[in-house]
Design a protein around this motif. Structure first.
Motif, mmCIF file in Angstrom:
data_model
loop_
_atom_site.group_PDB
_atom_site.id
_atom_site.type_symbol
_atom_site.label_atom_id
_atom_site.label_comp_id
_atom_site.label_asym_id
_atom_site.label_seq_id
_atom_site.Cartn_x
_atom_site.Cartn_y
_atom_site.Cartn_z
ATOM 1 N N ASN A 351 0.587 -0.724 0.143
ATOM 2 C CA ASN A 351 0.116 0.133 -0.022
ATOM 3 C C ASN A 351 1.076 1.133 0.029
ATOM 4 O O ASN A 351 1.007 2.143 1.528
ATOM 5 N N PRO A 353 0.443 4.485 -1.948
ATOM 6 C CA PRO A 353 -0.628 5.133 -3.201
ATOM 7 C C PRO A 353 0.020 6.309 -4.099
ATOM 8 O O PRO A 353 -0.410 6.470 -4.988
ATOM 9 N N GLN A 454 -5.542 10.648 -0.391
ATOM 10 C CA GLN A 454 -4.507 9.012 -0.806
ATOM 11 C C GLN A 454 -4.290 8.341 0.421
ATOM 12 O O GLN A 454 -4.360 6.981 -0.055
ATOM 13 N N ASP A 458 -8.723 5.631 0.002
ATOM 14 C CA ASP A 458 -9.518 5.107 -1.395
ATOM 15 C C ASP A 458 -9.427 5.807 -2.402
ATOM 16 O O ASP A 458 -10.546 5.905 -2.405
#
Length: 507
Positions: A351, A353, A454, A458
């Motif tokens: 994760n 982003p 971000q 999500d």
């Protein structure tokens, strides 16, 4: 959860749903006017953007969809999920968000809800729901070509219960394909199962071709997508714990290894590529000893985000197909943004982003320049083999540009308006030509502004739509509607699709 919303009388929904229709109509007018502003900065005057060919994927591959430029770039509301029955101080986790061509799925505490896209919804309006034995405790953004994904959940409703179950679910029909129990491990690596999740090594889940992979501390389990059969189990050796995996085109496992030469509590890291169907080791890369954290940005090509001598990401490393070091891209603190998100109680080493990999490059966004409103930034592509800059994309005035994901060999990015006068935009950036193509212009009322973060939300782009979803639902100090998910699409698609149900427009 939200039992009041599920039984709210029709007249309590009239005002909100009328507002949804009015907002959509107003946006259509505002965007037609506002789109000219963004086009002048980032647009292209040429005609239709050509699509580059891609091989047909297997139904068991991890989904890597290619978005097409819509007939009209003017956006309209496609979906909203909200709540108005939360009390001040009330809070729920909302882990995970996924989209298909017709369903938006959102996790809420111990439930996964699936909503028909094209509706204005509250809990109780869902098309399907899956209630797990306990709270969701792990997700992956990855989805198979068949629109299926994996979710970890606790053994019972106690928030301190072990996170020791994995479910493979179909996002289109809301069916649980299979569920398996995973073996929890102690965080210390000592033998024996922990009594509570406080003593448990945090598991993680990801998808690779035909495979659901779960790391659980003392090992990694791989399950067959179709039937949940255990394909293989790799157990920890040499005092190394399996702490996170990265999927997609390949499967990487992050190993945290005890290192007596480092201060107590610090680990040495190794990254291991394994065959997703057999578990056999392909290669192992030993990360430098001064690194305090490693994230798996991409599995193929292998790209790592590392924190070297710091708690934040300092460098991005690229490896070749044999796991050998290629290049380092310095984040240069204060110049580039390389954020990897830590969700409480969830281990998701994929994760990150603000870092996107594709077309032989890694894309990073710069720090914003200017003040809160009169600002700007850019996205830079770095060659994975040399670490040198390749292309730079500017946001334009009074806006910020955020990388989202690859769409074939193009980068999808969000252009966020800082003044909230000109609209936001979903843009397609071509790393080869440097061409910037607008896909969708849209705006959000102030209630939805926070959803574009971000790190706090999500953000998903799927099948011509962009969705923004909160990771938590918090009760306001005074009663008001809480926007939890909002989706947008082209006005031409909205016009061509089935009309908004009458109960959602005219009540």
């Amino acid at each position: 959860m939200y039992t009041q919303s599920a039984v709210t009388a029709d007249d309590q929904r009239k005002k909100r749903r009328r507002t949804f229709g009015v907002v959509a109509a107003v946006l259509a007018v505002v965007l037609v006017l506002g789109s000219v502003v963004v086009w002048a900065v980032n647009g292209s005057s040429s005609g239709e953007e050509p699509e580059k060919a891609a091989g047909a994927p297997s139904r068991l591959d991890v989904r890597e969809t290619v978005e097409k430029r819509p007939a009209s770039a003017t956006g309209a509301l496609a979906f909203r999920f909200s709540a108005d029955d939360m009390s001040a101080g009330e809070m729920y986790d909302m882990p995970g968000m996924w989209a298909t061509d017709r369903i938006l799925a959102k996790g809420i505490n111990r439930t996964l809800l699936g909503f028909e896209i094209g509706t204005d919804s509250v809990a109780g309006d869902e098309t399907w729901s899956i209630r797990f034995d306990g709270p969701i405790c792990g997700t992956t953004r990855r989805v198979s070509v068949e629109n299926r994904t994996a979710i970890l959940f606790r053994e019972n409703a106690d928030k301190h219960a072990l996170c020791d179950r994995v479910a493979f679910v179909d996002l289109d029909d809301g069916k649980t394909v299979w569920t398996k129990k995973i073996p929890p491990a102690r965080v210390s690596g000592k033998p024996g199962a922990p009594d509570t999740s406080a003593l448990q090594a945090t598991p993680s889940v990801t998808l690779a071709h035909a495979t659901v992979a779960v790391t659980w501390g003392n090992g990694t389990d791989a399950y067959n997508m179709d039937d949940g059969k255990l394909l293989w189990r790799n157990k920890s050796t040499n005092a190394c714990m399996h702490m996170g995996a990265g999927g997609g085109k390949a499967l990487l496992i992050r190993l945290e290894c005890r290192d007596d030469s480092k201060p107590a509590g610090q680990s040495a890291y190794r990254i291991r590529k394994v065959d997703a169907r057999t578990g056999h080791t392909v290669w192992t890369y030993a990360v430098a000893k001064n690194v305090t954290d490693v994230r798996l940005v991409s599995s193929d090509p292998a790209v790592l985000a590392v924190a070297a001598g710091d708690v934040e990401i300092t460098d991005v490393l690229s490896l070749d197909e044999h796991g050998r070091y290629l290049a380092t891209i310095r984040v240069q603190k204060g110049k580039y943004v390389s954020e990897c998100v830590d969700d409480v109680d969830y281990l998701n080493v994929e994760n990150c982003p603000t870092i996107v990999v594709g077309d032989g490059q890694v894309f990073l966004m710069s720090e914003e320049q200017g003040d809160l409103i009169n600002n700007a930034n850019w996205i830079v592509g770095f060659d994975l083999r040399t670490g040198k800059t390749v292309k730079k994309f500017d946001s334009g005035r009074d806006a910020l540009l955020y990388p989202l994901r690859m769409s074939g060999d193009r980068l999808l990015a969000l252009r966020e308006s800082s003044d909230h006068i000109s609209p936001m935009a979903l843009m397609s950036l071509d790393p080869e030509s440097g061409k910037v193509t607008p896909y969708l212009y849209f705006d959000l009322p102030s209630e939805g502004w926070t959803l574009t973060s971000q790190t706090l939300s999500d953000i998903r782009v799927e099948d011509g739509r962009v969705f923004f979803g909160s990771k938590t639902a918090s009760g306001p100090e005074k009663k008001t509607w809480q926007w939890l998910v909002v989706g947008l699409e082209s006005v031409t698609r909205r016009a061509e699709s089935l009309p908004m149900p009458k109960t959602n427009q005219d009540r």
